[in-house]
Design a protein around this motif. Structure first.
Motif, short mmCIF file in Angstrom:
data_model
loop_
_atom_site.label_atom_id
_atom_site.label_comp_id
_atom_site.label_asym_id
_atom_site.label_seq_id
_atom_site.Cartn_x
_atom_site.Cartn_y
_atom_site.Cartn_z
N GLU A 54 7.92 -7.28 10.05
CA GLU A 54 7.14 -6.91 11.23
C GLU A 54 6.70 -5.45 11.19
OE1 GLU A 54 9.82 -6.25 14.94
OE2 GLU A 54 10.98 -7.51 13.57
N TRP A 55 7.36 -4.63 10.42
CA TRP A 55 7.00 -3.21 10.32
C TRP A 55 6.21 -2.87 9.06
CZ3 TRP A 55 12.59 -3.06 11.91
CH2 TRP A 55 12.70 -3.08 13.31
N LEU A 56 5.93 -3.88 8.24
CA LEU A 56 5.10 -3.65 7.07
C LEU A 56 3.66 -3.39 7.52
CD1 LEU A 56 6.10 -6.32 4.40
CD2 LEU A 56 6.02 -3.85 4.08
N VAL A 57 3.02 -2.46 6.87
CA VAL A 57 1.64 -2.14 7.19
C VAL A 57 0.74 -3.00 6.32
CG1 VAL A 57 -0.12 -0.34 7.24
CG2 VAL A 57 2.24 0.21 7.85
N LYS A 58 -0.05 -3.84 6.96
CA LYS A 58 -0.97 -4.72 6.23
C LYS A 58 -2.15 -3.88 5.73
CE LYS A 58 1.35 -8.33 7.73
NZ LYS A 58 2.72 -7.89 7.79
N GLY A 59 -2.54 -4.13 4.51
CA GLY A 59 -3.67 -3.40 3.94
C GLY A 59 -3.26 -2.34 2.94
N CYS A 60 -1.96 -2.08 2.85
CA CYS A 60 -1.47 -1.14 1.84
C CYS A 60 -1.16 -1.93 0.57
CB CYS A 60 -0.19 -0.44 2.32
SG CYS A 60 -0.46 0.82 3.55
N GLU A 61 -1.59 -1.40 -0.54
CA GLU A 61 -1.32 -2.07 -1.81
C GLU A 61 0.18 -2.07 -2.11
OE1 GLU A 61 -2.47 -0.80 -6.15
OE2 GLU A 61 -4.23 -1.55 -5.08
N SER A 62 0.83 -0.96 -1.81
CA SER A 62 2.28 -0.87 -1.95
C SER A 62 2.91 -1.32 -0.63
CB SER A 62 2.70 0.58 -2.20
OG SER A 62 1.95 1.16 -3.20
N ARG A 63 4.17 -1.63 -0.68
CA ARG A 63 4.85 -1.96 0.57
C ARG A 63 5.13 -0.66 1.31
NH1 ARG A 63 9.71 -5.78 -0.07
NH2 ARG A 63 10.46 -3.97 -1.18
N ALA A 64 4.73 -0.61 2.56
CA ALA A 64 4.95 0.57 3.40
C ALA A 64 5.36 0.09 4.79
CB ALA A 64 3.68 1.43 3.48
N TRP A 65 6.42 0.69 5.31
CA TRP A 65 6.94 0.33 6.62
C TRP A 65 6.71 1.48 7.58
CZ3 TRP A 65 9.32 -0.41 2.01
CH2 TRP A 65 9.61 -1.73 1.65
N LEU A 66 6.29 1.15 8.78
CA LEU A 66 6.08 2.15 9.83
C LEU A 66 6.87 1.70 11.06
CD1 LEU A 66 4.42 4.70 10.79
CD2 LEU A 66 2.92 3.03 11.89
N LEU A 67 7.82 2.53 11.46
CA LEU A 67 8.60 2.27 12.67
C LEU A 67 8.17 3.28 13.72
CD1 LEU A 67 10.37 1.25 10.19
CD2 LEU A 67 12.25 1.30 11.80
N HIS A 68 8.20 2.87 14.96
CA HIS A 68 7.68 3.67 16.05
C HIS A 68 8.72 3.79 17.16
CE1 HIS A 68 5.52 3.76 20.01
NE2 HIS A 68 4.97 4.80 19.42
N TYR A 69 8.79 4.97 17.74
CA TYR A 69 9.63 5.18 18.92
C TYR A 69 8.80 5.94 19.95
CZ TYR A 69 13.04 7.18 22.08
OH TYR A 69 13.71 7.54 23.21
N TYR A 70 8.80 5.44 21.17
CA TYR A 70 8.07 6.09 22.26
C TYR A 70 9.07 6.67 23.24
CZ TYR A 70 5.16 6.70 26.39
OH TYR A 70 4.52 7.22 27.48
N ASP A 71 8.98 7.98 23.48
CA ASP A 71 9.83 8.65 24.45
C ASP A 71 9.10 8.69 25.78
OD1 ASP A 71 11.27 10.43 26.07
OD2 ASP A 71 11.86 11.68 24.36
N SER A 128 -8.02 1.91 -3.46
CA SER A 128 -6.92 1.16 -2.82
C SER A 128 -6.01 2.09 -2.03
CB SER A 128 -6.13 0.38 -3.87
OG SER A 128 -5.49 1.24 -4.78
N ARG A 129 -5.77 3.30 -2.52
CA ARG A 129 -4.95 4.25 -1.74
C ARG A 129 -5.69 4.70 -0.49
NH1 ARG A 129 -2.57 6.87 -6.77
NH2 ARG A 129 -0.62 5.72 -6.99
N GLY A 130 -6.98 4.92 -0.63
CA GLY A 130 -7.79 5.27 0.54
C GLY A 130 -7.77 4.17 1.58
N ASN A 131 -7.86 2.92 1.12
CA ASN A 131 -7.80 1.78 2.04
C ASN A 131 -6.43 1.71 2.70
OD1 ASN A 131 -10.40 1.07 1.37
ND2 ASN A 131 -9.79 -0.50 -0.10
N GLY A 132 -5.39 2.01 1.94
CA GLY A 132 -4.03 2.00 2.50
C GLY A 132 -3.87 3.06 3.58
N LEU A 133 -4.44 4.24 3.35
CA LEU A 133 -4.39 5.30 4.37
C LEU A 133 -5.13 4.88 5.63
CD1 LEU A 133 -4.85 8.55 2.26
CD2 LEU A 133 -2.82 7.84 3.52
N ASN A 134 -6.29 4.25 5.45
CA ASN A 134 -7.03 3.75 6.61
C ASN A 134 -6.23 2.69 7.36
OD1 ASN A 134 -9.24 5.43 6.21
ND2 ASN A 134 -10.28 3.95 4.91
#
Length: 147
Positions: A54-71, A128-134
């Motif tokens: 659920e935290w994997l970022v779709k569109g990244c060629e490599s596997r990248a996870w983004l977790l978020h916390y809202y204060d 592909s890296r540029g697309n991943g950043l986007n």
């Protein structure tokens, strides 16, 4: 999660103060590449149990996870990320330097592309890296908009 957020914030402060100014200097790609690889090592890794789909970022060629916390007290958004590719993790560490700890309003008005372009990395990034950043930018904006 709280310790991971604190450790990430500490690492990002050091990156902002020491490494981003270096990246802005005219350098050859090999020097910038080495620095990006080192940036990835400065961020704490996400524990294996938190590397959920659920935290994997779709569109990244490599596997990248983004977790978020809202204060909700301060209305600030904090992010933690990891990637199995060191160069990607370094690039994403830079992105977090620009967004971590900001409010929804600040993130919505931030021109992440311009901030990133100021480091003059785009000519050296593969498509592909540029697309991943986007994809990461879009994921951050979507997560923030939901809060």
């Amino acid at each position: 999660m709280a310790q991971l957020i604190t450790d990430t914030a500490t690492a990002l402060t050091a990156i902002r103060q020491q490494d981003l100014p270096q990246l802005q200097q005219p350098q050859d790609w090999q020097s910038k590449y080495r620095l990006l690889m080192q940036l990835g090592k400065k961020l704490p890794p996400i524990p294996e149990k938190m590397r959920q789909n659920e935290w994997l970022v779709k569109g990244c060629e490599s596997r990248a996870w983004l977790l978020h916390y809202y204060d909700s007290r301060t209305e600030q958004h904090f992010f933690v990320l990891d990637s199995d590719a060191r160069i990607v993790k370094g690039l994403l560490a830079i992105m977090l330097c620009f967004v971590n700890g900001l409010t929804r309003q600040e993130i919505s008005t931030l021109d992440l592309q311009r901030s990133f372009d100021s480091l003059n990395l785009k000519p050296y990034l593969s498509q592909s890296r540029g697309n991943g950043l986007n994809a990461m930018v879009n994921r951050i904006k979507d997560v923030v908009a939901a809060h």
